[in-house]
Motif scaffolding. Structure first.
Motif, PDB file in Angstrom:
ATOM      1  N   SER A   1       0.828  -1.205   0.000  1.00 23.48           N
ATOM      2  CA  SER A   1       0.000   0.000   0.000  1.00 23.48           C
ATOM      3  C   SER A   1       0.863   1.255   0.000  1.00 23.48           C
ATOM      4  CB  SER A   1      -0.917  -0.012   1.230  1.00 23.48           C
ATOM      5  OG  SER A   1      -1.613   1.208   1.348  1.00 23.48           O
ATOM      6  N   ARG A   2       1.915   1.253   0.805  1.00 20.03           N
ATOM      7  CA  ARG A   2       2.796   2.434   0.878  1.00 20.03           C
ATOM      8  C   ARG A   2       3.597   2.599  -0.400  1.00 20.03           C
ATOM      9  NH1 ARG A   2       4.039   0.155   6.505  1.00 20.03           N
ATOM     10  NH2 ARG A   2       2.595   1.270   7.866  1.00 20.03           N
ATOM     11  N   ILE A   3       4.054   1.483  -0.986  1.00 16.22           N
ATOM     12  CA  ILE A   3       4.815   1.564  -2.235  1.00 16.22           C
ATOM     13  C   ILE A   3       3.937   2.103  -3.352  1.00 16.22           C
ATOM     14  CG2 ILE A   3       5.913   0.167  -4.032  1.00 16.22           C
ATOM     15  CD1 ILE A   3       6.945  -1.655  -1.731  1.00 16.22           C
ATOM     16  N   ASP A   4       2.722   1.567  -3.486  1.00 14.73           N
ATOM     17  CA  ASP A   4       1.831   1.993  -4.563  1.00 14.73           C
ATOM     18  C   ASP A   4       1.430   3.458  -4.439  1.00 14.73           C
ATOM     19  OD1 ASP A   4       1.967  -0.514  -5.640  1.00 14.73           O
ATOM     20  OD2 ASP A   4      -0.004  -1.173  -4.925  1.00 14.73           O
TER      21      ASP A   4
ATOM     22  N   GLY B   1      10.412  -2.077  -4.573  1.00 16.47           N
ATOM     23  CA  GLY B   1       9.866  -0.832  -4.041  1.00 16.47           C
ATOM     24  C   GLY B   1      10.761  -0.225  -2.976  1.00 16.47           C
ATOM     25  N   ILE B   2      11.324  -1.066  -2.100  1.00 11.67           N
ATOM     26  CA  ILE B   2      12.205  -0.561  -1.035  1.00 11.67           C
ATOM     27  C   ILE B   2      13.491   0.005  -1.624  1.00 11.67           C
ATOM     28  CG2 ILE B   2      13.649  -1.288   0.906  1.00 11.67           C
ATOM     29  CD1 ILE B   2      11.443  -3.255   1.675  1.00 11.67           C
ATOM     30  N   VAL B   3      14.095  -0.734  -2.555  1.00 12.93           N
ATOM     31  CA  VAL B   3      15.343  -0.264  -3.167  1.00 12.93           C
ATOM     32  C   VAL B   3      15.125   1.059  -3.881  1.00 12.93           C
ATOM     33  CG1 VAL B   3      17.051  -0.767  -4.965  1.00 12.93           C
ATOM     34  CG2 VAL B   3      16.367  -2.561  -3.367  1.00 12.93           C
ATOM     35  N   GLU B   4      14.043   1.175  -4.633  1.00 16.21           N
ATOM     36  CA  GLU B   4      13.780   2.413  -5.360  1.00 16.21           C
ATOM     37  C   GLU B   4      13.433   3.557  -4.420  1.00 16.21           C
ATOM     38  OE1 GLU B   4      10.861   1.365  -8.282  1.00 16.21           O
ATOM     39  OE2 GLU B   4      12.368   0.513  -9.646  1.00 16.21           O
ATOM     40  N   ALA B   5      12.805   3.246  -3.269  1.00 16.56           N
ATOM     41  CA  ALA B   5      12.529   4.295  -2.279  1.00 16.56           C
ATOM     42  C   ALA B   5      13.816   4.875  -1.710  1.00 16.56           C
ATOM     43  CB  ALA B   5      11.655   3.736  -1.152  1.00 16.56           C
TER      44      ALA B   5
ATOM     45  N   ARG C   1       4.216   6.394  -0.397  1.00 16.80           N
ATOM     46  CA  ARG C   1       4.339   6.849   0.993  1.00 16.80           C
ATOM     47  C   ARG C   1       5.257   5.963   1.835  1.00 16.80           C
ATOM     48  NH1 ARG C   1       0.365   6.069   3.808  1.00 16.80           N
ATOM     49  NH2 ARG C   1      -0.969   4.824   2.446  1.00 16.80           N
ATOM     50  N   LEU C   2       6.112   5.187   1.182  1.00 13.03           N
ATOM     51  CA  LEU C   2       7.032   4.323   1.925  1.00 13.03           C
ATOM     52  C   LEU C   2       8.120   5.188   2.559  1.00 13.03           C
ATOM     53  CD1 LEU C   2       7.643   1.322   2.558  1.00 13.03           C
ATOM     54  CD2 LEU C   2       9.242   1.383   0.646  1.00 13.03           C
TER      55      LEU C   2
END
Length: 380
Positions: A213-216, A346-350, A219-220
């Motif tokens: 949800s946060r990645i999409d 998603g984490i890596v790109e954040a 908001r991560l």
């Protein structure tokens, strides 16, 4: 540019609106090309004749702009609602209530039954005055359908994954409550350990859903701290060895010196956990982890840190590599939710980093992620 106008947008008169409320029919006068807009744009004048029909509208409706310009709106854009009623006759924008300002977005049908999302704006010379421009926007429904299918698949996957552990938890707790005295201490311990493991499984699934949800939604949150990436990998290896994996299955190579890495330690642990679990579960032979200094993936920075996890298994088929980081990808073996690598990306790109997948030298799978150093400004 596929734009036409039926009146000059020059001097102000009683029949022209103030400049601040000009319709998109005058986009050309503002130096904006309607063909650059991502959505379909159709504008009709005060007589209901089409004066603007942009490239996106051509693509969505399969009608050429030169055929639509100058035609009546009902002929150029013959829309029907889902019950087969003609939309422009039903809404009557030119002869209906003068207090109306438009039509909200809704699904309508083009000739042939193709669905399209349509909204309309009524531009008047004055409040409750006659209609000066009718501005219609069109959007293809395919992207929304893909999103809806993805959400439906996510719900189905979550329901399936939750059912198994919750059934186990309910079964064991009900059995213990009903027949506590009949079981030995060892049997009770085994049941409670199973309940505990299944509760952890549910907790992990909920955490994955929150991450998605946060990645999409973008908001991560990333809480950057100094991270010893080599030591973090070492802790994961020790956990696998303690769980019964042979120590010689893992090879950790850390290049020295490494730049100071500022990242979110919990999320980096999550990335390492997923990649190592993927290599252990689906790969074969030695799992090699290389930690090296490399060029930063972020412009304006010189150095970054790269982690490569490879195995000696069958690897990932070439045709599947472009789907590895999508939702629900599980490869050739079933098991798990198929959300782990989507979250990893998603984490890596954040963090401002990049991640790739390819063939390892030993023919297995190779995942490589690179993070920028990203030191806080006050330390620069």
């Amino acid at each position: 540019m596929s734009v036409g106008t039926s009146s000059a947008p020059g001097a102000q008169d009683a029949g022209s609106p103030p400049a601040a409320s000009r319709s998109p029919g005058d986009l050309a006068g503002l130096g904006i090309d309607p063909d650059m807009l991502p959505d379909g744009l159709v504008v009709a004048d005060e007589q209901g004749r089409v004066v603007c029909f942009n490239a996106a509208a051509e693509r969505i409706t399969a009608v050429r702009a030169r055929d639509a310009l100058g035609q009546s709106l009902e002929k150029a854009l013959p829309l029907e609602d889902l019950e087969g009623r003609r939309w422009w006759q039903l809404t009557d924008p030119y002869g209906g209530l003068a207090i109306r300002v438009g039509q909200p977005e809704r699904n309508l049908l083009l000739p042939g039954g193709r669905e399209v999302l349509v909204s309309a704006r009524y531009v008047r010379t004055r409040p409750t005055g006659p209609l000066w421009r009718l501005v219609v926007t069109l959007r293809d429904t395919e992207a929304r359908r893909r999103t809806e299918r993805s959400h439906a698949e996510l719900i189905a996957t979550v329901a399936h994954e939750l059912r198994s552990p919750l059934t186990s938890v309910k079964g064991f707790t009900a059995t213990l409550l009903a027949k506590w005295e009949r079981f030995t201490d060892d049997q009770k311990r085994l049941m409670l350990e199973t309940v505990d493991a299944d509760a952890d499984r549910v907790t992990r699934l909920i955490a994955e859903l929150l991450d998605i949800s946060r990645i999409d939604s973008g908001r991560l949150e990333v809480r950057r701290q100094p991270v010893d990436i080599g030591a973090a990998v070492g802790r994961h290896i020790q956990a696998y060895v303690a769980a019964g994996q042979p120590a010689d299955r893992f090879l950790l190579r850390v290049q020295q010196p490494l730049p100071d890495l500022w990242a979110d330690p919990d999320k980096i642990d999550q990335v390492l956990s997923n990649l190592l679990e993927n290599a252990v579960r689906h790969g074969e032979g030695t799992v090699t982890i290389d930690v090296t200094a490399t060029a930063s993936p972020r412009e304006g920075e010189d150095t970054g840190t790269s982690v490569t996890v490879s195995d000696e298994g069958p690897g990932i088929p070439e045709e599947s590599m472009n789907r590895v980081f999508t939702r629900f990808w599980r490869g050739s073996k079933r098991g798990g939710t198929g959300l782990g690598l989507y979250i990893v990306k998603g984490i890596v790109e954040a963090h401002g980093g990049t991640i790739t997948v390819g063939r390892a030298p030993g023919a297995g799978a190779e995942f490589r992620f690179t993070l920028p150093v990203a030191a806080p400004a006050y330390l620069a």
